[in-house]
Design an enzyme around this catalytic site. Structure first.
Site, PDB file in Angstrom:
ATOM      1  CG  HIS A   1      -1.767   1.261   1.018  1.00  0.00           C
ATOM      2  ND1 HIS A   1      -1.913   2.175   2.127  1.00  0.00           N
ATOM      3  CD2 HIS A   1      -2.828   1.186   0.636  1.00  0.00           C
ATOM      4  CE1 HIS A   1      -2.853   2.771   2.018  1.00  0.00           C
ATOM      5  NE2 HIS A   1      -3.706   2.400   1.032  1.00  0.00           N
TER       6      HIS A   1
ATOM      7  CD  GLU B   1      -6.691   2.530  -1.172  1.00  0.00           C
ATOM      8  OE1 GLU B   1      -6.061   2.590  -0.238  1.00  0.00           O
ATOM      9  OE2 GLU B   1      -7.646   3.100  -1.370  1.00  0.00           O
TER      10      GLU B   1
ATOM     11  CB  CYS C   1      -7.436   9.371   3.437  1.00  0.00           C
ATOM     12  SG  CYS C   1      -7.592   8.367   2.030  1.00  0.00           S
TER      13      CYS C   1
ATOM     14  CB  CYS D   1      -3.191   9.827   0.592  1.00  0.00           C
ATOM     15  SG  CYS D   1      -4.751  10.834   1.274  1.00  0.00           S
TER      16      CYS D   1
END
Lengths: 643, 643
Positions: free
Chosen positions: A263, A315, A411, A333
């Protein structure tokens, strides 16, 4: 050992830039208010339950806790943004509201310091029992970051005390002593929070706790493997059920890791903490691990836009040179995490080159994460898009053809805002004797360095002409270190009208200054040019991308029509800077000639005889970060070349 | 109303073809034995529990039922393959073993006809309660297909009685009467089984039950929507949890549907049943729906290889013209379903053109599903592959760089085998007065049609020279209808040495024959050529594919080196048939000139200055169906053109 570089308090920095200033102004005027409404479910959109969850935890109201398990972090990131914005002078009006929320947090916090609305309300018996998925430590880390930011912005300690109480609990709960849990967080973040808490309080146990979390991670017997066996797994994220240890970088200790895996956001947050710890402990093996992971990432697994995470599923990172342009993730992010990691690597290594990558991420993927109105966000950042192929319930379901108002896992929006509102700390830094200028974003700063007061005002035309003018006023002798960006093949620096020789070490031009007023005139070479990818990047084979300075450009349907896949350019086609300017920041759009190649297979057939029509076309490219601000349509970064 | 076309019993057909004969021989010699070992967990690989589950259900042994919820179908498809192979004369030795298994099925079946090892053993209280995911009706459908095949091959009725008893139960349980469940299967298949059962038994209630399942599907109130609300959903397939009604083509009644949507195998099995029912009931609206879905699929959503299902996630259709070459699914079973649908459409519409698509699927994707040794299988069939990008736990996890021994969801391997072992029914068909020849695969058939005995022997060089020679011996006057494939621009047909005028209607050349012996010499134009895709197919934009007759060719690393993404060809490049022959079937490999374009970006950088090297190369292409039989490596169907 102290750090090479220290941040400058955002209270001392003011940003006036045409591009970034636009967003920073929006934050104070509109975005914080808008996000506040979302957190309070008063914006008329789908409920987020965020503040409501804290009210339930505090006993103000009754109910079931709703939202994703880490929903609390949306509020923490909002508070962090508010703190930076208060420091920056854009959000004075929010301080009262922040105080109220901090009171709420204080009341919601349990006696022993525990604070996490999901587990407090819905599953108190499950506290610290699902570290791999439960995000408790992650949530605490964001609380710590916000509390430190709020303290630094306001000098007020209440929030800091809440965070310390929580951190103290974590220090008691986790460790290698009898009775402690020998675990660590599934999603790294608490380490960053603890290090910040240490730096602001001086309490070394927080630093040591962060070191413990990094050192213990991936040790044998593997804590996550054991936990997954114990648990009725998965509890929270069924789509990630075939969890692998590598996914959260827990297959082996971080110090032994060499590739950017799993991730992407987890990887970046872990590496940021590793870089901090390598510096604080002067830990060479840890620093070497950071270097290996960094190099693997930037030389094998990063998009030209500074995006990372090639896999639209989970992700995550995939394999070296696997950089598909349309099915990728490139989470906003993750690029923020890349900025964080690069910022720390520049300090550990004392090398400005890391900011070339920070800048790539900032000017392209991170800025693409928000629209120019400041009320819509991209979570996923493709480099090529055909809107009608972005279908729900399919392999393209993660890619949205337009920025979204909010996300059920939200997020990115508050993460973009906390990054932009703390941008000053990416522009300036200091050591014991020098002011560092890493980014050329119009702004001013005042800071005391080594007993000398620096007052600096920067006017930057970095994105258009490449010219930067810096006025300085020093109370004594001082030094400024200017980052020389990788793309500038010829850089001219004049100090008070006199050209300097421009000796560059570790990416910095060192400028010695006498007491008093000075003016630096810098000229960077930033003419637009074509870039190719490494031959191993199959997705970009026979393609070129257009860049100017730190900006990656793209073609949009609004300027060039649809079917962008038909477009070919000469690999050395001349690029013209037009008088058309980008929607924000007055950046010139770029124009050049190309060809359209159309297959003439009958419209009612899928496959047929080969017959292609060629047509000359005039093309116009816009900065990638500003795509999808003029309606929806196709977009493409990499363009096929005529051979 | 009877059908336009009837199948010919496989006992009357013998296949001698160089290409397909190879696989059919392997089935009798090796594959059925190998699959038997797998079903019995005696092959040393991961247990499948398949036969063991039936033993538990029959009370022979005790234990928990293991494997996916539809694991029983692996045995049914094996039995179906055994039946076809017994009929074809390759599997006499398996009849005794089949009898034993059928005894086991009979003993495992419950008093009321219920037979499904999952629900019998693990969840008797959940029978018929999770239609959307539980695959009970799907499993029954495969039992019915196998039982009909076994009856037709052997004349024995025991298995047929088991299937009928199960079908009778289904007819009692499901329907619109008081006390019946007004539902249908999440994965269509029972409809096909019921129709076959009707055709072999003449019991109309089975046909009517199939019609009920199709008619009721997607009606309001929506059965699946209600069931999902009732259930603790999802029960079996968490990765499919955000289930949409369109996924199983249940968002609206099939008769109102117009596009190929959702799970590709479900769609094909449903459409196959719809086509059968349209013909049996002379139901124009249903036939029109079949036509609409067919046209949408073959004109918008089908790969040049006859693969369908563009989404690697959820094995499903996506959007018009969305045909990515490397992330696609193209499940082997979906192309088998396409063959089934096309075969039925040819009958409903009386048009040979549907076999152009059947043939495309058969010669390319379906045959690619198995290796030439007959012990490894592809589930997913990409058109472009770089082995090192096929990484676990990522967006590429569904794509395997080499054929696999078996799968935990093992629908494809036995499905390929039942298709190849019943191939005769794709070659020949009949109506009241004619023999139809749809495929040019060396074989012989004997059949009585309209009171006339036909004995036919076909020697085909369809894939190499395009020549087919057919010897016929008729006991009276008769007719043969020859399908003229779409790719043959010039077809010459000689009857007993005399050229015919070749009048073609609905894709057939009609040959009237007098009693006695005749010889047909057919010459199809099948020289290799380049094909382009519709301009809307972004993935194939500026690319061409190489075909010869029904075969799609591809480049493999073993012949052409790696980095196939570097390769460019002229859109009209001359193609040479080489003396090299394919591993099986003596198909010529094709050769042509091309260019390699290499980006010279430094190997330690991802992005850099544009500099491309060009190199002339000689390329060699192999039939797509035979790729990955000479080691692992890159593969690519669509090649970039030089412009």
């Amino acid at each position: 050992m102290s750090r090479n570089l220290s941040y400058i308090n955002l209270r001392n920095i003011s940003i006036t830039d045409k591009l970034f200033g636009h967003y920073i102004k929006k934050i104070g005027e509109k975005i914080l208010e808008h996000q506040w409404d979302i957190l309070n479910d008063t914006d008329g959109a789908d409920a987020t339950y965020c503040i409501r969850n804290f009210r339930i935890a505090a006993g103000d109201i009754r109910g079931k806790r709703e939202g994703v398990v880490f929903q609390d972090t949306d509020l923490y990131k909002w508070l962090e943004s508010v703190a930076y914005s208060i420091a920056g002078g854009q959000a004075g009006a929010f301080e009262e509201r922040a105080e109220e929320v901090i009171d709420l947090l204080e009341r919601a916090q349990e006696e022993d310091g525990y604070l996490n609305t999901y587990f407090q309300i819905n599953a108190p018996e499950r506290k610290w029992k699902n570290l791999v998925e439960g995000h408790e430590l992650y949530t605490s880390g964001h609380m710590m970051e916000a509390a430190v930011a709020y303290y630094e912005a306001t000098g007020k300690t209440k929030f800091l005390e809440v965070a310390k109480k929580n951190a103290d609990l974590i220090c008691r709960i986790f460790g290698r002593e009898e009775g402690q849990i020998r675990g660590y967080g599934g999603h790294q973040e608490v380490e960053i929070g603890l290090i910040k808490l240490y730096r602001v309080t001086g309490e070394r146990k927080y630093l040591e706790q962060a070191k413990y979390f990094i050192d213990e991670r991936g040790q044998k017997p593997n804590y996550f493997a054991e936990e997954m066996r114990r648990n009725d797994f998965p509890e929270f994220f069924p789509e990630f059920m075939k969890y692998d240890l590598e996914y959260s970088q827990a297959d082996k200790p971080p110090v032994e890791q060499s590739e950017a895996v799993g991730h992407a956001v987890r990887e970046m947050y872990m590496c940021s903490a590793m870089a901090d710890l390598a510096e604080e402990y002067d830990d060479k093996p840890l620093r070497d691990a950071c270097l290996r992971i960094w190099n693997n990432m930037v030389k094998r697994r990063m998009y030209i836009t500074g995006g990372i995470g090639s896999s639209g599923f989970r992700e995550r990172f995939t394999a070296d040179y696997d950089l598909p342009n349309n099915t990728n993730y490139c989470e906003t992010c993750a690029s923020i995490g890349l900025m964080m990691f690069g910022q720390r690597m520049a300090s550990v290594m004392g090398d400005a080159g890391y900011y070339d990558v920070v800048e790539r991420a900032l000017y392209n993927t991170v800025l693409a994460g928000i629209n120019i109105e400041g009320d819509r966000y991209f979570y996923v950042n493709p480099l090529e898009l055909v809107p009608e192929f972005c279908t729900e319930h399919t392999y393209m379901m993660h890619v949205k053809a337009e920025r979204q108002k909010w996300f059920s896992v939200a997020c990115c929006p508050p993460n973009v805002i906390r990054t932009l509102s703390s941008l000053g700390q990416y522009i300036y830094a200091k050591d014991d004797e020098s002011l560092y200028i890493h980014e050329y974003i119009s702004s001013s700063v005042k800071e005391d360095i080594g007993g000398v007061s620096y007052r600096v005002r920067m006017e930057s035309d970095y994105l258009r002409k490449g010219d930067v003018s810096i006025e300085l006023d020093l109370s004594g002798e001082g030094k400024v270190k200017l980052r020389i960006p990788y793309f500038s093949k010829k850089t001219f620096i004049k100090l008070d009208g006199k050209e300097l020789d421009g000796d560059v070490k570790s990416g910095y031009a060192l400028i010695a200054l006498s007491s008093g007023k000075h003016k630096l005139d810098i000229s960077f070479e930033n003419s637009p040019r074509w870039i190719a990818a490494n031959n191993n990047v199959r997705a970009d084979s026979g393609r070129v991308a257009l860049v100017k300075g730190p900006l990656v450009y793209c073609l949009e349907e609004v300027d060039n029509g649809d079917h962008l896949s038909e477009i070919y350019v000469k690999a050395d086609e001349e690029i013209v800077e037009t008088d058309d300017l980008s929607p924000v920041g007055e950046i010139p759009l770029l124009s050049y000639d190309g060809l359209r190649l159309k297959s003439k297979v009958d419209k009612d057939e899928l496959y047929g005889e080969v017959h292609f029509d060629k047509e000359k076309v005039k093309l116009k490219a816009v900065p990638y970060s500003q795509w999808n601000n003029r309606g929806n349509g196709e977009m493409s970064v990499w363009q096929k070349i005529i051979i």
